[in-house]
Design a protein around this motif. Structure first.
Motif, PDB file in Angstrom:
ATOM      1  N   LEU A  19       0.827  -1.204   0.000  1.00 54.50           N
ATOM      2  CA  LEU A  19       0.000   0.000   0.000  1.00 54.50           C
ATOM      3  C   LEU A  19       0.863   1.256   0.000  1.00 54.50           C
ATOM      4  CD1 LEU A  19      -2.829   1.302   0.247  1.00 54.50           C
ATOM      5  CD2 LEU A  19      -2.566   1.107   2.730  1.00 54.50           C
ATOM      6  N   LYS A  20       1.933   1.255   0.759  1.00 51.72           N
ATOM      7  CA  LYS A  20       2.840   2.399   0.772  1.00 51.72           C
ATOM      8  C   LYS A  20       3.493   2.586  -0.596  1.00 51.72           C
ATOM      9  CE  LYS A  20       6.781   4.360   3.248  1.00 51.72           C
ATOM     10  NZ  LYS A  20       7.731   4.498   2.148  1.00 51.72           N
ATOM     11  N   HIS A  21       3.899   1.486  -1.210  1.00 52.48           N
ATOM     12  CA  HIS A  21       4.525   1.566  -2.525  1.00 52.48           C
ATOM     13  C   HIS A  21       3.565   2.142  -3.563  1.00 52.48           C
ATOM     14  CE1 HIS A  21       7.068   0.394  -5.905  1.00 52.48           C
ATOM     15  NE2 HIS A  21       6.014  -0.182  -6.451  1.00 52.48           N
ATOM     16  N   ARG A  22       2.320   1.673  -3.561  1.00 50.56           N
ATOM     17  CA  ARG A  22       1.332   2.162  -4.525  1.00 50.56           C
ATOM     18  C   ARG A  22       0.978   3.637  -4.254  1.00 50.56           C
ATOM     19  NH1 ARG A  22       0.556  -0.825  -9.028  1.00 50.56           N
ATOM     20  NH2 ARG A  22      -1.530   0.061  -9.213  1.00 50.56           N
ATOM     21  N   THR A  23       0.884   4.002  -2.982  1.00 52.70           N
ATOM     22  CA  THR A  23       0.572   5.383  -2.642  1.00 52.70           C
ATOM     23  C   THR A  23       1.689   6.319  -3.079  1.00 52.70           C
ATOM     24  OG1 THR A  23      -0.664   4.571  -0.725  1.00 52.70           O
ATOM     25  CG2 THR A  23      -0.134   6.905  -0.763  1.00 52.70           C
ATOM     26  N   GLU A  24       2.936   5.898  -2.890  1.00 50.58           N
ATOM     27  CA  GLU A  24       4.065   6.716  -3.342  1.00 50.58           C
ATOM     28  C   GLU A  24       4.028   6.916  -4.858  1.00 50.58           C
ATOM     29  OE1 GLU A  24       7.476   4.664  -1.898  1.00 50.58           O
ATOM     30  OE2 GLU A  24       7.628   5.900  -0.099  1.00 50.58           O
ATOM     31  N   ARG A  25       3.736   5.870  -5.596  1.00 43.21           N
ATOM     32  CA  ARG A  25       3.680   6.000  -7.055  1.00 43.21           C
ATOM     33  C   ARG A  25       2.552   6.926  -7.478  1.00 43.21           C
ATOM     34  NH1 ARG A  25       4.898   0.209  -9.819  1.00 43.21           N
ATOM     35  NH2 ARG A  25       4.920   1.552 -11.638  1.00 43.21           N
ATOM     36  N   TYR A  26       1.408   6.816  -6.821  1.00 42.50           N
ATOM     37  CA  TYR A  26       0.273   7.678  -7.154  1.00 42.50           C
ATOM     38  C   TYR A  26       0.597   9.140  -6.836  1.00 42.50           C
ATOM     39  CZ  TYR A  26      -4.238   9.982  -6.663  1.00 42.50           C
ATOM     40  OH  TYR A  26      -5.274  10.869  -6.751  1.00 42.50           O
ATOM     41  N   ILE A  27       1.197   9.377  -5.664  1.00 42.00           N
ATOM     42  CA  ILE A  27       1.511  10.748  -5.264  1.00 42.00           C
ATOM     43  C   ILE A  27       2.570  11.358  -6.174  1.00 42.00           C
ATOM     44  CG2 ILE A  27       2.645  12.066  -3.427  1.00 42.00           C
ATOM     45  CD1 ILE A  27       1.026  10.465  -1.423  1.00 42.00           C
ATOM     46  N   ASN A  28       3.583  10.575  -6.560  1.00 39.12           N
ATOM     47  CA  ASN A  28       4.611  11.094  -7.458  1.00 39.12           C
ATOM     48  C   ASN A  28       4.026  11.419  -8.830  1.00 39.12           C
ATOM     49  OD1 ASN A  28       6.663  10.954  -5.550  1.00 39.12           O
ATOM     50  ND2 ASN A  28       7.204   8.866  -6.097  1.00 39.12           N
ATOM     51  N   ALA A  29       3.133  10.560  -9.325  1.00 39.54           N
ATOM     52  CA  ALA A  29       2.484  10.842 -10.610  1.00 39.54           C
ATOM     53  C   ALA A  29       1.617  12.091 -10.512  1.00 39.54           C
ATOM     54  CB  ALA A  29       1.649   9.643 -11.045  1.00 39.54           C
ATOM     55  N   ARG A  30       0.934  12.248  -9.385  1.00 40.86           N
ATOM     56  CA  ARG A  30       0.097  13.445  -9.186  1.00 40.86           C
ATOM     57  C   ARG A  30       0.954  14.697  -9.113  1.00 40.86           C
ATOM     58  NH1 ARG A  30      -4.696  14.594  -6.204  1.00 40.86           N
ATOM     59  NH2 ARG A  30      -5.345  16.656  -6.986  1.00 40.86           N
ATOM     60  N   ALA A  31       2.106  14.606  -8.439  1.00 43.15           N
ATOM     61  CA  ALA A  31       3.000  15.762  -8.334  1.00 43.15           C
ATOM     62  C   ALA A  31       3.567  16.136  -9.701  1.00 43.15           C
ATOM     63  CB  ALA A  31       4.128  15.457  -7.350  1.00 43.15           C
ATOM     64  N   GLN A  32       3.916  15.124 -10.516  1.00 42.44           N
ATOM     65  CA  GLN A  32       4.399  15.417 -11.866  1.00 42.44           C
ATOM     66  C   GLN A  32       3.308  16.069 -12.707  1.00 42.44           C
ATOM     67  OE1 GLN A  32       5.961  11.827 -13.527  1.00 42.44           O
ATOM     68  NE2 GLN A  32       7.781  11.813 -12.225  1.00 42.44           N
ATOM     69  N   GLN A  33       2.085  15.622 -12.555  1.00 43.55           N
ATOM     70  CA  GLN A  33       0.980  16.212 -13.301  1.00 43.55           C
ATOM     71  C   GLN A  33       0.767  17.669 -12.895  1.00 43.55           C
ATOM     72  OE1 GLN A  33      -2.731  14.216 -12.706  1.00 43.55           O
ATOM     73  NE2 GLN A  33      -3.800  15.338 -14.320  1.00 43.55           N
ATOM     74  N   LEU A  34       0.830  17.939 -11.585  1.00 43.20           N
ATOM     75  CA  LEU A  34       0.680  19.315 -11.118  1.00 43.20           C
ATOM     76  C   LEU A  34       1.827  20.188 -11.605  1.00 43.20           C
ATOM     77  CD1 LEU A  34      -0.524  18.754  -7.430  1.00 43.20           C
ATOM     78  CD2 LEU A  34      -1.868  19.610  -9.354  1.00 43.20           C
ATOM     79  N   ALA A  35       3.044  19.643 -11.584  1.00 42.35           N
ATOM     80  CA  ALA A  35       4.186  20.418 -12.068  1.00 42.35           C
ATOM     81  C   ALA A  35       4.062  20.694 -13.563  1.00 42.35           C
ATOM     82  CB  ALA A  35       5.481  19.669 -11.774  1.00 42.35           C
ATOM     83  N   GLY A  36       3.570  19.716 -14.333  1.00 47.01           N
ATOM     84  CA  GLY A  36       3.361  19.927 -15.766  1.00 47.01           C
ATOM     85  C   GLY A  36       2.297  20.967 -16.036  1.00 47.01           C
ATOM     86  N   ASN A  37       1.228  20.962 -15.244  1.00 43.04           N
ATOM     87  CA  ASN A  37       0.181  21.967 -15.415  1.00 43.04           C
ATOM     88  C   ASN A  37       0.692  23.369 -15.099  1.00 43.04           C
ATOM     89  OD1 ASN A  37      -1.592  19.950 -16.109  1.00 43.04           O
ATOM     90  ND2 ASN A  37      -2.515  19.798 -14.077  1.00 43.04           N
ATOM     91  N   ILE A  38       1.525  23.479 -14.055  1.00 44.41           N
ATOM     92  CA  ILE A  38       2.076  24.790 -13.705  1.00 44.41           C
ATOM     93  C   ILE A  38       3.016  25.281 -14.792  1.00 44.41           C
ATOM     94  CG2 ILE A  38       3.587  25.968 -12.057  1.00 44.41           C
ATOM     95  CD1 ILE A  38       2.390  24.185  -9.875  1.00 44.41           C
ATOM     96  N   ALA A  39       3.867  24.380 -15.334  1.00 44.57           N
ATOM     97  CA  ALA A  39       4.792  24.775 -16.396  1.00 44.57           C
ATOM     98  C   ALA A  39       4.027  25.183 -17.650  1.00 44.57           C
ATOM     99  CB  ALA A  39       5.748  23.621 -16.701  1.00 44.57           C
ATOM    100  N   THR A  40       2.970  24.472 -17.986  1.00 44.91           N
ATOM    101  CA  THR A  40       2.154  24.826 -19.164  1.00 44.91           C
ATOM    102  C   THR A  40       1.481  26.176 -18.972  1.00 44.91           C
ATOM    103  OG1 THR A  40       1.749  22.473 -19.523  1.00 44.91           O
ATOM    104  CG2 THR A  40       0.315  24.023 -20.672  1.00 44.91           C
ATOM    105  N   ALA A  41       1.010  26.442 -17.762  1.00 52.80           N
ATOM    106  CA  ALA A  41       0.364  27.731 -17.492  1.00 52.80           C
ATOM    107  C   ALA A  41       1.355  28.879 -17.623  1.00 52.80           C
ATOM    108  CB  ALA A  41      -0.247  27.710 -16.095  1.00 52.80           C
ATOM    109  N   HIS A  42       2.579  28.695 -17.121  1.00 54.47           N
ATOM    110  CA  HIS A  42       3.600  29.735 -17.249  1.00 54.47           C
ATOM    111  C   HIS A  42       3.961  29.966 -18.718  1.00 54.47           C
ATOM    112  CE1 HIS A  42       4.391  30.768 -13.125  1.00 54.47           C
ATOM    113  NE2 HIS A  42       4.566  29.492 -12.783  1.00 54.47           N
ATOM    114  N   LEU A  43       4.059  28.880 -19.504  1.00 54.98           N
ATOM    115  CA  LEU A  43       4.402  28.991 -20.919  1.00 54.98           C
ATOM    116  C   LEU A  43       3.331  29.762 -21.673  1.00 54.98           C
ATOM    117  CD1 LEU A  43       6.380  28.208 -23.150  1.00 54.98           C
ATOM    118  CD2 LEU A  43       5.095  26.096 -23.457  1.00 54.98           C
ATOM    119  N   LYS A  44       2.070  29.470 -21.347  1.00 55.22           N
ATOM    120  CA  LYS A  44       0.981  30.202 -22.015  1.00 55.22           C
ATOM    121  C   LYS A  44       1.006  31.677 -21.648  1.00 55.22           C
ATOM    122  CE  LYS A  44      -2.234  26.332 -22.547  1.00 55.22           C
ATOM    123  NZ  LYS A  44      -3.534  25.753 -22.120  1.00 55.22           N
TER     124      LYS A  44
END
Length: 199
Positions: free
Chosen positions: A85-110
């Motif tokens: 459960l810890k392993h799966r939660t870490e993977r989910y949280i890291n994927a979510r953090a990458q998605q948020l970082a990508g959204n922030i970078a896209t917003a700055h680029l626009k």
């Protein structure tokens, strides 16, 4: 009279060292069966009357001993499940953090493009030197992400220490129960640690 006094003195002198030596021998020997058991329990044994976690949890029959072993099997399965459960939660949280970082970078680029300050890359990349104690690709600390991970780690460590205490009793049944529970947990839930790419 003098001879009888000398005989009594000699008898007292002979008996005193013997009494003292017998007292010292009695002090050197274990005073209770509990001490002798603790001295001999530092090796693997097959007793069915070893306590688990507390003196109050001491099996008094083979049925209670079997129930204790089943409890250890279930606890080891919970340990393995919590680890996954810890392993799966870490993977989910890291994927979510990458998605948020990508959204922030896209917003700055626009925002830069809309402002007219977007410049094309010349093909030369500037590499900034990494500062001491600075780690790259580390997600920012967030309450919604790090507190659940910390709670899962707390449960995982608590269960792991309980299993360690069970193994440290050197009871063969307890030891095999812990190993069997880990094997069963991996057999049931181990496949959830890997992701399969689907087309």
């Amino acid at each position: 009279m003098d001879n009888s006094m000398m005989t009594m003195t000699t008898t007292m002198t002979m008996t005193m060292p013997m009494d003292m030596s017998s007292t010292s021998m009695a002090m050197a020997m274990p005073t209770s069966t509990e001490e002798s058991t603790s001295m001999s329990s530092m090796s693997f044994h097959t007793s069915t009357f070893d306590f688990l976690f507390s003196r109050k949890w001491t099996p008094s029959s083979r049925g209670q001993y079997t129930g204790t072993c089943i409890f250890l099997i279930v606890l080891a399965v919970i340990y393995r499940l919590t680890h996954i459960l810890k392993h799966r939660t870490e993977r989910y949280i890291n994927a979510r953090a990458q998605q948020l970082a990508g959204n922030i970078a896209t917003a700055h680029l626009k925002m830069d493009v809309n402002a007219g300050s977007f410049e094309k890359s010349t093909g030369e990349a500037t590499i900034e030197p990494e500062r001491p104690l600075q780690f790259r690709n580390v997600r920012p600390w967030r309450v919604s992400m790090d507190i659940p991970l910390s709670l899962i780690q707390l449960v995982l460590s608590g269960v792991a220490y309980l299993l360690m205490l069970a193994v440290m009793t050197f009871n063969v049944g307890y030891f095999l129960s812990v190993l069997g529970g880990i094997f069963l947990g991996e057999l049931l839930f181990g496949r959830f640690t890997s992701n399969i790419e689907r087309n």
